[in-house]
Design a protein around this motif. Structure first.
Motif, PDB file in Angstrom:
ATOM      1  N   PHE A 108       0.873  -1.141  -0.034  1.00  0.00           N
ATOM      2  CA  PHE A 108       0.118  -0.153   0.098  1.00  0.00           C
ATOM      3  C   PHE A 108       0.825   1.200  -0.041  1.00  0.00           C
ATOM      4  O   PHE A 108       1.933   1.321   0.879  1.00  0.00           O
ATOM      5  N   ARG A 111       0.356   7.776   1.966  1.00  0.00           N
ATOM      6  CA  ARG A 111      -0.203   9.012   1.629  1.00  0.00           C
ATOM      7  C   ARG A 111       0.079  10.167   2.456  1.00  0.00           C
ATOM      8  O   ARG A 111      -0.194  10.218   3.777  1.00  0.00           O
ATOM      9  N   HIS A 123       2.204  10.205  -2.789  1.00  0.00           N
ATOM     10  CA  HIS A 123       2.209   8.999  -2.486  1.00  0.00           C
ATOM     11  C   HIS A 123       3.435   8.372  -2.552  1.00  0.00           C
ATOM     12  O   HIS A 123       4.231   8.297  -3.544  1.00  0.00           O
ATOM     13  N   GLU A 205      -3.978  12.646 -12.232  1.00  0.00           N
ATOM     14  CA  GLU A 205      -5.153  12.073 -11.778  1.00  0.00           C
ATOM     15  C   GLU A 205      -5.982  11.541 -13.160  1.00  0.00           C
ATOM     16  O   GLU A 205      -7.045  10.729 -12.869  1.00  0.00           O
ATOM     17  N   SER A 234      -2.494  -0.514 -11.176  1.00  0.00           N
ATOM     18  CA  SER A 234      -3.809  -0.937 -10.184  1.00  0.00           C
ATOM     19  C   SER A 234      -3.681  -0.823  -8.487  1.00  0.00           C
ATOM     20  O   SER A 234      -4.345  -0.785  -7.960  1.00  0.00           O
ATOM     21  N   ASN A 235      -2.330  -0.488  -8.104  1.00  0.00           N
ATOM     22  CA  ASN A 235      -1.932  -0.442  -6.535  1.00  0.00           C
ATOM     23  C   ASN A 235      -2.562   1.110  -6.236  1.00  0.00           C
ATOM     24  O   ASN A 235      -2.495   1.213  -5.058  1.00  0.00           O
ATOM     25  N   TYR A 236      -2.574   1.850  -7.257  1.00  0.00           N
ATOM     26  CA  TYR A 236      -3.052   3.156  -6.807  1.00  0.00           C
ATOM     27  C   TYR A 236      -4.552   3.660  -6.614  1.00  0.00           C
ATOM     28  O   TYR A 236      -5.533   3.135  -7.596  1.00  0.00           O
ATOM     29  N   ASP A 237      -4.834   3.922  -5.421  1.00  0.00           N
ATOM     30  CA  ASP A 237      -6.504   3.891  -5.265  1.00  0.00           C
ATOM     31  C   ASP A 237      -7.034   5.201  -5.417  1.00  0.00           C
ATOM     32  O   ASP A 237      -6.923   6.220  -4.930  1.00  0.00           O
ATOM     33  N   ALA A 238      -7.148   5.217  -6.902  1.00  0.00           N
ATOM     34  CA  ALA A 238      -7.972   6.511  -7.677  1.00  0.00           C
ATOM     35  C   ALA A 238      -9.370   6.807  -7.343  1.00  0.00           C
ATOM     36  O   ALA A 238      -9.970   5.861  -7.042  1.00  0.00           O
ATOM     37  N   GLU A 239      -9.722   8.033  -7.469  1.00  0.00           N
ATOM     38  CA  GLU A 239     -11.353   8.291  -7.139  1.00  0.00           C
ATOM     39  C   GLU A 239     -11.958   7.598  -8.475  1.00  0.00           C
ATOM     40  O   GLU A 239     -13.202   7.187  -8.385  1.00  0.00           O
ATOM     41  N   ILE A 241     -11.673   4.632 -11.103  1.00  0.00           N
ATOM     42  CA  ILE A 241     -11.213   3.094 -11.383  1.00  0.00           C
ATOM     43  C   ILE A 241     -10.514   3.127 -12.911  1.00  0.00           C
ATOM     44  O   ILE A 241     -11.295   3.649 -13.817  1.00  0.00           O
TER      45      ILE A 241
END
Length: 402
Positions: A108, A111, A123, A205, A234-239, A241
């Protein structure tokens, strides 16, 4: 203690390095497409060529060792680096096994918020993941570097902000016909010509993963390398998908250049814009006809919306006369001189006063204080700041005498 001659030595060293950078910047002609002085036919062959069987080399202990050395640069005293290095053989062996077996998964992201002066969300990756990112870039960067245009200056060897500024000044001289003045000019900086200055709205973003992967696949035909890249994205938790990359990752910087290389080729080969420079998502085009730039602006916006699912920043994308001075890469650039951006100097002064106070109270040692000054002197010396830098040195002298 901070010594005046130490600061002067630092400035001299930056002078020497910057002179070499100036030579590198001017080495390529205007019609160079990939920074190599190659012909169009050879360029087309390079673009068409694809690469397979890269993944095995990526996973080798030798490549991971090189990646570790790069990841630890300027961070060798960090606790997490020391811990990793103390068990280096096992750490690299485990990473190699995880990569070969396709069981590797990034940890993870941490942040945190940076205000510099604009608020940004950064990040940070775990150190072991940074080693993997360097291992990936070690293998695929040379492939893409061959097709990047000469005048893309971010996150590339022998490029950077200074070379970008020097190139801008070279273009400004050519567009203005060596400083020809506008009608009724009141000083010798009011030259003819215009600059289209723009950037991408929320660039990191809004990068589309599917488009990015399709661009990478044009060159990379190794499914396992694509698998690894998908793991990283895909490891990035974006607003949203399937969108976005984290600020602060080595791979994000590299992928950013791949993504906007499409824009570079559109501007250079479709629009035939001769005087174009890009640094990450900031780009600038110079021309002596404002209407031509207005046409470019519309075409670029349509291109990035339709092909890259991006949009230009509505307030930061505009056409500015060269006579007013152009803010670019940390400077406000006029024909005969450069100024520092005001907020850059305000931040430096705030940090300088804070660090000086810490030194007075014995909290910050002088070596670290002097080191913090070196970077600023290296940046500021390229603007018209002699008196300003002299005042800073005098302030240090006064403190030393107390």
């Amino acid at each position: 203690m901070v010594k005046l001659n130490e600061t002067a030595t630092t400035v001299a060293r930056f002078n020497a390095n910057s002179d070499r950078a100036r030579l590198n910047c001017n080495r390529n002609p205007d019609n160079t497409d990939a920074g190599l002085g190659i012909t169009q036919s050879i360029l087309e062959q390079i673009i068409m060529k694809t690469y397979t069987n890269l993944y095995d080399k990526l996973c080798t202990i030798e490549n991971l060792e090189i990646a570790f050395e790069k990841a630890r640069e300027r961070k060798s005293r960090k606790d997490y680096v020391i811990k990793f290095e103390n068990n280096l053989e096992n750490e690299l062996r485990n990473l190699s096994l995880e990569l070969k077996s396709l069981t590797y998964k990034p940890r993870f992201l941490k942040r945190f918020i940076v205000r510099d002066p604009k608020t940004r969300t950064i990040h940070a990756s775990a150190f072991r993941d940074r080693v993997v990112y360097h291992a990936l870039v070690n293998i695929i960067e040379p492939i893409f570097e061959r097709i990047f245009i000469h005048d893309s200056y971010a996150s590339r060897i022998n490029k950077g902000t200074l070379n970008g500024v020097l190139r801008f000044e070279e273009f400004m001289r050519k567009v203005s016909k060596n400083g020809r003045l506008i009608k009724n000019a009141i000083d010798n900086n009011q030259i003819i010509g215009y600059a289209l200055k723009a950037d991408i709205k929320h660039y990191f973003e809004t990068v589309d993963h599917e488009i990015l992967i399709s661009l990478i696949k044009k060159k990379i035909k190794d499914d396992k390398v694509i698998w690894l890249i998908n793991q990283i994205l895909s490891n990035y938790d974006a607003e949203i998908i399937g969108k976005g990359m984290p600020l602060g990752n080595l791979t994000s910087q590299f992928f950013a250049n791949i993504y906007l290389n499409e824009l570079d080729y559109f501007v250079k080969h479709k629009l035939k814009a001769k005087y174009y420079i890009r640094y990450v998502d900031d780009f600038i085009i110079l021309h002596n006809d404002k209407k031509v730039l207005e046409g470019y602006l519309d075409e670029i916006n349509n291109f990035i919306m339709n092909n890259l699912k991006l949009e230009l920043h509505p307030t930061k994308s505009k056409i500015v006369p060269l006579s007013k001075g152009i803010t670019f890469l940390g400077y406000r650039i006029f024909y005969h001189y450069k100024l520092l951006r005001k907020h850059n100097f305000r931040k430096f002064k705030k940090d300088f006063n804070k660090n000086l106070e810490l030194c007075k109270n014995g909290i910050l040692d002088y070596e670290n204080f002097n080191s913090s000054l070196s970077g600023w002197f290296g940046y500021s010396m390229w603007a018209n700041t002699y008196k300003l830098r002299r005042n800073i040195i005098n302030e240090i002298d006064r403190y030393k005498q107390n």
